[in-house]
Design a protein around this motif. Sequence first.
Motif, short mmCIF file in Angstrom:
data_model
loop_
_atom_site.label_atom_id
_atom_site.label_comp_id
_atom_site.label_asym_id
_atom_site.label_seq_id
_atom_site.Cartn_x
_atom_site.Cartn_y
_atom_site.Cartn_z
N UNK A 64 0.79 -1.22 0.00
CA UNK A 64 0.00 0.00 0.00
C UNK A 64 0.82 1.27 0.00
N UNK A 65 2.14 1.14 0.11
CA UNK A 65 3.05 2.29 0.21
C UNK A 65 2.94 3.29 -0.96
N UNK A 66 2.79 2.86 -2.22
CA UNK A 66 2.82 3.85 -3.32
C UNK A 66 1.72 4.90 -3.27
N UNK A 67 0.50 4.49 -2.95
CA UNK A 67 -0.62 5.43 -3.05
C UNK A 67 -0.43 6.69 -2.20
N UNK A 68 -0.11 6.59 -0.90
CA UNK A 68 0.08 7.82 -0.12
C UNK A 68 1.43 8.48 -0.31
N UNK A 69 2.42 7.73 -0.88
CA UNK A 69 3.78 8.25 -0.98
C UNK A 69 4.06 8.93 -2.32
N UNK A 71 2.31 10.95 -4.34
CA UNK A 71 2.04 12.38 -4.48
C UNK A 71 3.17 13.27 -3.99
N UNK A 72 3.91 12.80 -2.97
CA UNK A 72 5.05 13.57 -2.45
C UNK A 72 6.30 13.36 -3.31
N UNK A 73 6.60 12.09 -3.63
CA UNK A 73 7.82 11.80 -4.38
C UNK A 73 7.77 12.33 -5.81
N UNK A 74 6.58 12.48 -6.38
CA UNK A 74 6.45 12.97 -7.76
C UNK A 74 6.65 14.48 -7.86
N UNK A 303 -4.17 5.46 -6.37
CA UNK A 303 -5.46 5.91 -5.81
C UNK A 303 -5.46 7.41 -5.53
N UNK A 304 -4.50 7.86 -4.75
CA UNK A 304 -4.48 9.28 -4.35
C UNK A 304 -4.18 10.17 -5.55
N UNK A 305 -3.32 9.71 -6.46
CA UNK A 305 -3.01 10.49 -7.66
C UNK A 305 -4.27 10.66 -8.52
N UNK A 306 -5.06 9.58 -8.65
CA UNK A 306 -6.30 9.65 -9.43
C UNK A 306 -7.26 10.66 -8.81
N UNK A 315 -8.15 14.35 -1.02
CA UNK A 315 -7.95 13.04 -1.67
C UNK A 315 -7.34 11.99 -0.75
N UNK A 316 -6.50 12.42 0.21
CA UNK A 316 -5.86 11.45 1.10
C UNK A 316 -6.86 10.73 1.98
N UNK A 317 -7.93 11.43 2.38
CA UNK A 317 -8.95 10.79 3.23
C UNK A 317 -9.82 9.84 2.41
N UNK A 318 -10.18 10.23 1.21
CA UNK A 318 -10.98 9.35 0.37
C UNK A 318 -10.18 8.14 -0.11
#
Length: 484
Positions: A64-69, A71-74, A303-306, A315-318
């Motif tokens: 699950x690491x990519x979805x919340x991470x 947005x910051x790393x990009x 997920x978060x990027x979408x 978006x982080x909460x949804x």
Amino acid sequence: MDSNLNKDRNGSERATDIETTYTFEIDEDNLFQDLRNKMKSDIWQIFPSSCASLAGIPFGLMLGWPSPTYPTLLQPDSRLPISLDQSALIAGFLMLGVSLGTLFSSRQIASCSKYGIILGNTLIVVGWALMSQSKNVYWLLGSRIVLGTGYGYALVQIKTYIKEMTEEELSDALVKVLACYTLTGFTAAYVIGPFVDFYLFSVIALIVSVFILFIAIFLPSTPKELIRSKRISDAKRLIAFLKPSLDPQIEAVKITESIDSHDSTNTLMDIYSNNTLKYNFLKFTLLVFCQQYSGIPPTLVYTQVIFMKLLVPYPQYFSIGYAVLFLVSNILGIYLFPKYNKKKVLLFSSSCTLMMYICKILVIYYNINEQYFPYTSVIIMYLLVIFNTIGLGSIPFSMITDLFPAKNQLFITKYFTILHCIFALTITKIFQVLLGRFEFFVPFCLLSAVTLFAIVFITFFVSSSHNSNFITKTDVFKEISTKK
């Protein structure tokens, strides 16, 4: 004389009453003692197996690491910036590692599943240690592939450990629970990720991994491992404690025979030489293709990027809501829906998934989120993950027992794991390329086309019967007993 007779009768009646009462009390004590022993043995079957399964949590955190991470790393000003092209590669390296680990997962260290679990957990710790010290994208790639390899190897060792430590019915239930540990870690990554930075997330996951490795080191040996070590009396005592309904002597002999026997079954040759198995093998492969290419893997990675691209507030909460629904839907898909007609469940799931994709495309194309209701795409994505996961996302794995005989199921399970990972890797990369090169609705057009193909394929080629095509010896004995 009558009085003496009455006295004897009364005395005998009283004696009979006392004897009956005494017998009843003994039976009651034995009953409660049996219940206490059964509860104690069940607890000591479940507890070590549950501890062995904990490796799924740090793997789920990495999954699950990519979805919340991302947005910051990009972001260009990130402490460890990555590109959109690299993001799909980083995500895919975890699945590549799982595939590599699965290839060697049948090989045990010193013929002991416990040592295999320790090795897998050690690689998981190394993976998170690399992540916490990452200096560039290559560290991220190394971290993901090492951790994936560790879990891919440990997964079969954990299942073997559970089957050796528990009775058959209980082991089947505990093996199913194994997926829940991964899903728990996956959901925790969505919950923790948005509120901590990249390095703190890695440190938290590393601490969890070290703690689970420490637990794995102190796992008790199984009866099979004790017999391999020539500790026959210890093995019998453990069998008597863990499985009180079985004769320890007979069970020890069975285990010894299973160790001495070498099954030389060539599953590929079995499949090649049997037309039914060849057909089922091809059908199963296409089902797994439809499962992965219907789109859930890339939506979980991005997920978060979408949600950010669709201008969804918070978006982080949804994204957390999306992960929780994925967890709940998987549990339903594992335990509830396989009990129903699998073809109907697959068709329902695929049809609803296709409808959600069509709605998603229309929402993006006509900017409905911006012009009317900003949460429209959230509702569609939530319904999408529910409908897809309860059927198309979970049913194909449960069909292994329907399509293949018992002697081939271990090979097919490993084949499923590798195929599952390869398809997840490729569809994530394709989705990312389409996302970066074309309009935002185009990737969902591809997922819709695959889902439509899945509906057609399931309609014409998947049997409506959800019972196994292969008759076991137990079934034959039951049928003979019924006729008698």
